[in-house]
Design a protein around this motif. Structure first.
Motif, PDB file in Angstrom:
ATOM      1  N   ILE A 145       0.838  -1.199   0.000  1.00 43.20           N
ATOM      2  CA  ILE A 145       0.000   0.000   0.000  1.00 43.20           C
ATOM      3  C   ILE A 145       0.872   1.248   0.000  1.00 43.20           C
ATOM      4  O   ILE A 145       1.891   1.310   0.702  1.00 43.20           O
ATOM      5  N   PHE A 146       0.477   2.212  -0.802  1.00 43.71           N
ATOM      6  CA  PHE A 146       1.172   3.495  -0.874  1.00 43.71           C
ATOM      7  C   PHE A 146       0.145   4.577  -0.540  1.00 43.71           C
ATOM      8  O   PHE A 146      -0.744   4.859  -1.338  1.00 43.71           O
ATOM      9  N   LEU A 147       0.255   5.145   0.672  1.00 41.00           N
ATOM     10  CA  LEU A 147      -0.661   6.208   1.082  1.00 41.00           C
ATOM     11  C   LEU A 147      -0.216   7.498   0.400  1.00 41.00           C
ATOM     12  O   LEU A 147       0.856   8.028   0.689  1.00 41.00           O
ATOM     13  N   GLN A 148      -1.052   7.997  -0.512  1.00 43.98           N
ATOM     14  CA  GLN A 148      -0.608   9.088  -1.367  1.00 43.98           C
ATOM     15  C   GLN A 148      -1.779   9.933  -1.830  1.00 43.98           C
ATOM     16  O   GLN A 148      -2.942   9.643  -1.523  1.00 43.98           O
ATOM     17  N   GLY A 149      -1.467  10.968  -2.591  1.00 46.94           N
ATOM     18  CA  GLY A 149      -2.489  11.856  -3.130  1.00 46.94           C
ATOM     19  C   GLY A 149      -3.266  11.216  -4.265  1.00 46.94           C
ATOM     20  O   GLY A 149      -2.918  10.159  -4.774  1.00 46.94           O
ATOM     21  N   SER A 150      -4.320  11.911  -4.662  1.00 44.11           N
ATOM     22  CA  SER A 150      -5.194  11.398  -5.721  1.00 44.11           C
ATOM     23  C   SER A 150      -4.451  11.336  -7.054  1.00 44.11           C
ATOM     24  O   SER A 150      -3.699  12.241  -7.402  1.00 44.11           O
ATOM     25  N   PRO A 151      -4.665  10.252  -7.829  1.00 41.96           N
ATOM     26  CA  PRO A 151      -4.042  10.134  -9.144  1.00 41.96           C
ATOM     27  C   PRO A 151      -4.809  10.861 -10.250  1.00 41.96           C
ATOM     28  O   PRO A 151      -4.433  10.789 -11.416  1.00 41.96           O
ATOM     29  N   GLU A 190     -10.888  12.519  -2.541  1.00 43.45           N
ATOM     30  CA  GLU A 190     -10.139  13.727  -2.194  1.00 43.45           C
ATOM     31  C   GLU A 190     -10.098  13.973  -0.690  1.00 43.45           C
ATOM     32  O   GLU A 190      -9.078  14.388  -0.153  1.00 43.45           O
ATOM     33  N   ASP A 191     -11.218  13.748   0.004  1.00 35.90           N
ATOM     34  CA  ASP A 191     -11.252  13.985   1.445  1.00 35.90           C
ATOM     35  C   ASP A 191     -10.384  12.949   2.153  1.00 35.90           C
ATOM     36  O   ASP A 191     -10.630  11.739   2.044  1.00 35.90           O
ATOM     37  N   GLN A 194     -12.108  10.459   4.781  1.00 36.86           N
ATOM     38  CA  GLN A 194     -12.922   9.466   4.078  1.00 36.86           C
ATOM     39  C   GLN A 194     -12.032   8.448   3.363  1.00 36.86           C
ATOM     40  O   GLN A 194     -12.330   7.252   3.338  1.00 36.86           O
ATOM     41  N   LYS A 195     -10.949   8.953   2.794  1.00 35.20           N
ATOM     42  CA  LYS A 195     -10.033   8.084   2.066  1.00 35.20           C
ATOM     43  C   LYS A 195      -9.382   7.065   3.003  1.00 35.20           C
ATOM     44  O   LYS A 195      -9.315   5.864   2.683  1.00 35.20           O
ATOM     45  N   VAL A 196      -8.904   7.515   4.159  1.00 33.66           N
ATOM     46  CA  VAL A 196      -8.260   6.593   5.102  1.00 33.66           C
ATOM     47  C   VAL A 196      -9.250   5.545   5.580  1.00 33.66           C
ATOM     48  O   VAL A 196      -8.922   4.354   5.662  1.00 33.66           O
ATOM     49  N   ASP A 197     -10.482   5.964   5.883  1.00 38.36           N
ATOM     50  CA  ASP A 197     -11.499   4.998   6.312  1.00 38.36           C
ATOM     51  C   ASP A 197     -11.780   3.970   5.219  1.00 38.36           C
ATOM     52  O   ASP A 197     -11.939   2.770   5.489  1.00 38.36           O
ATOM     53  N   ALA A 198     -11.815   4.437   3.962  1.00 35.13           N
ATOM     54  CA  ALA A 198     -12.058   3.515   2.846  1.00 35.13           C
ATOM     55  C   ALA A 198     -10.879   2.565   2.661  1.00 35.13           C
ATOM     56  O   ALA A 198     -11.065   1.377   2.350  1.00 35.13           O
ATOM     57  N   ILE A 199      -9.673   3.061   2.859  1.00 29.56           N
ATOM     58  CA  ILE A 199      -8.480   2.218   2.753  1.00 29.56           C
ATOM     59  C   ILE A 199      -8.479   1.156   3.857  1.00 29.56           C
ATOM     60  O   ILE A 199      -8.128  -0.006   3.623  1.00 29.56           O
ATOM     61  N   LYS A 474      -5.378  21.052   4.956  1.00 23.85           N
ATOM     62  CA  LYS A 474      -4.138  20.390   4.551  1.00 23.85           C
ATOM     63  C   LYS A 474      -3.976  19.018   5.209  1.00 23.85           C
ATOM     64  O   LYS A 474      -2.853  18.569   5.456  1.00 23.85           O
ATOM     65  N   LEU A 475      -5.081  18.353   5.467  1.00 21.34           N
ATOM     66  CA  LEU A 475      -5.003  17.045   6.105  1.00 21.34           C
ATOM     67  C   LEU A 475      -4.628  15.985   5.080  1.00 21.34           C
ATOM     68  O   LEU A 475      -5.276  15.846   4.051  1.00 21.34           O
ATOM     69  N   GLY A 476      -3.541  15.234   5.369  1.00 21.38           N
ATOM     70  CA  GLY A 476      -3.158  14.107   4.529  1.00 21.38           C
ATOM     71  C   GLY A 476      -2.256  14.466   3.379  1.00 21.38           C
ATOM     72  O   GLY A 476      -1.726  15.575   3.272  1.00 21.38           O
ATOM     73  N   GLY A 477      -2.068  13.466   2.494  1.00 22.46           N
ATOM     74  CA  GLY A 477      -1.215  13.666   1.320  1.00 22.46           C
ATOM     75  C   GLY A 477       0.226  13.919   1.693  1.00 22.46           C
ATOM     76  O   GLY A 477       0.787  13.271   2.569  1.00 22.46           O
TER      77      GLY A 477
END
Length: 499
Positions: A145-151, A190-191, A194-199, A474-477
């Motif tokens: 897994i690579f925790l990163q910004g949106s592609p 993007e959020d 939400q992204k972390v919960d989905a991951i 600026k949360l995440g990414g």
């Protein structure tokens, strides 16, 4: 051992020969890169403006090309974003990496067909080097897994625009795609929360063997995995998790908490990627320093950190550097960045091979009283005492208090979110202050001379920094909290979280 793991060892041995070539020939490779860069760019707008056709030596280059930051280079980049060609590098960039600047607003860093492969190659080689050194290759059979910004990409003047991590996500080699998470759909959320919960939902029942990302956001992922499973350690959720790959910030302030969350001291690889280029990676599990990548389409320059803001600072090539001295890092690249200050400070700990430590940001220091305290010093002072006392530091930042409201002596104010607090916060603060005095003679003199009083720690609520970053959007990414400031902007925002 699976077939993929066995083949990776063979590939790793082949790649190691190339890495050894870098270790043995760094100065010669830098000279070759310098000549290549100047020759390739001499017919660009920038090359003509700076008389590249007359540059034969590095001394010629320094006379013709000044050191610049993004704002100085912006007139050229603006022409690129308006569709012009042959501005900084032949043709047009393949991508524009979108980053956030403190004074520049949104920044667009060019990435060309020559520079982009170096990002992918360096990330790949960091893993293959680890396999060759340790013989551990089973992690390639599991999920990574690579925790990163949106592609998700946008277009600007016909050029694809996105976050660097998102650009890289679109270029992951096919042989890794099958094992790679999160899925494209979830990665596009993007959020961040939400992204972390989905991951978490997507990975919870997978055989995760490698996890990569910026440490504070990986910690957030670990915390939510643990909460979802009733407090389990990560090693019990992912029993085959073998390797943690990170970059972007100094790992040491996060190490104890991350290892506590995982349940053991996991093997890790530090990397030094930036939108401007992939600069270095940790090439030995026995050494925390990073191998400088001297054959990656970048010619490096180094300015002694104390001279950086001078009108005419000393500029050094690789062969001229000294060990254990802080330098501002300057890049010249196949993406068309020239005399470009990336904003980081580094120091060399070895010349054979050339290995570095990232020591901070050139603009992230405190010198409100002439002390010029840097990131490396505050991190080492804090963690030395925290480790000694078994204190868990989640995150922190430091700002000067020049005009205390009660009229006492000014001081450095530390805002710290503790996982496990000191029994005596004031006593802990005094020990950290003593440790900082030992590391910075100017700070010592100011304390001894009663110009400053010892530092004061403000203990913050749980999740204070997450809530602060959320409030800033600026949360995440790839976003990070600056560790040091010369003003009170962050300090005033954090005031609402003081316990």
């Amino acid at each position: 051992m699976g077939l993929k793991a066995a083949l990776s060892r063979i590939f790793a041995a082949w790649v190691n020969r190339d890495i050894d070539r870098i270790r043995r020939n760094s100065v010669a490779l830098q000279q070759k890169t310098f000549q290549y860069l100047v020759e390739q760019a001499k017919h660009t707008v920038f090359g003509r403006d700076h008389h590249f056709d007359s540059i034969k030596t590095y001394d010629d280059f320094k006379k013709n090309v000044p050191v610049r930051d993004y704002e100085d280079l912006r007139p050229y980049i603006d022409r690129i974003t308006h569709g012009d060609e042959n501005i900084l590098w032949p043709g047009k960039p393949e991508y524009l990496a979108k980053t956030s600047g403190t004074t520049s607003g949104v920044k667009y860093i060019p990435i060309t067909k020559e520079s982009m492969p170096e990002h992918i190659k360096a990330a790949r080689n960091a893993l293959l080097n680890y396999i060759h050194e340790t013989g551990k290759s089973d992690f390639v059979n599991g999920k990574m897994i690579f925790l990163q910004g949106s592609p998700v990409m946008q277009k600007k003047a016909g050029i694809s625009v996105g976050r660097l991590s998102g650009i890289v996500a679109n270029l992951v080699p096919a042989y890794l795609q099958k094992n790679r998470l999160p899925s494209f759909e979830i990665n596009c959320i993007e959020d961040w929360e939400q992204k972390v919960d989905a991951i978490v939902e997507e990975t919870l029942r997978e055989d995760m063997t490698l996890i990569s990302g910026i440490p504070p956001w990986c910690q957030m992922y670990f915390d939510r995995l643990s909460a979802k499973t009733g407090g389990k350690k990560i090693k019990d959720i992912f029993p085959n998790f073998k390797l943690f790959v990170y970059g972007g910030v100094n790992y040491e302030p996060y190490r104890a908490r991350i290892e506590e969350s995982i349940g053991f001291a996991i093997d890790s690889i530090e990397t030094y990627p930036a939108s401007e280029g992939f600069i270095a990676f940790q090439d030995s599990q026995k050494d925390k320093s990073l191998l400088l990548l001297t054959d990656a389409g970048m010619f490096y320059e180094f300015i002694p950190a104390e001279e950086f803001f001078n009108d005419n600072p000393t500029r050094l090539s690789l062969e001229e550097i000294e060990l254990n001295k802080n330098y501002a890092l300057i890049l010249n690249t196949t993406a068309g960045l020239w005399g470009y200050s990336i904003g980081d400070t580094i120091k060399f700990v070895s010349k054979n091979p050339y290995r570095i430590l990232v020591t901070g940001r050139i603009k992230h220091y405190i010198s409100a009283f002439g002390e010029h305290v840097i990131g490396e010093e505050v991190e080492q002072a804090l963690m030395s005492v925290a480790n000694e006392e078994g204190v868990d530091v989640v995150e922190f930042t430091v700002a000067p208090q020049v005009n205390p409201p009660k009229g006492e002596l000014p001081y450095h104010e530390w805002f710290i979110e503790f996982g496990k607090k000191p029994v005596d916060v004031q006593g802990f603060a005094l020990k950290v202050d003593k440790a900082l005095q030992k590391k910075n003679i100017y700070y010592f003199d100011l304390i001894e001379g009663n110009i400053l009083q010892p530092l004061i720690i403000q203990s913050l609520q749980k999740d204070a920094f997450i809530n602060y970053m959320r409030a800033q959007g600026k949360l995440g990414g790839q976003n990070k909290v600056p560790r040091l400031s010369n003003d009170r902007k962050i300090a005033e925002e954090l005031g609402v979280y003081i316990v």
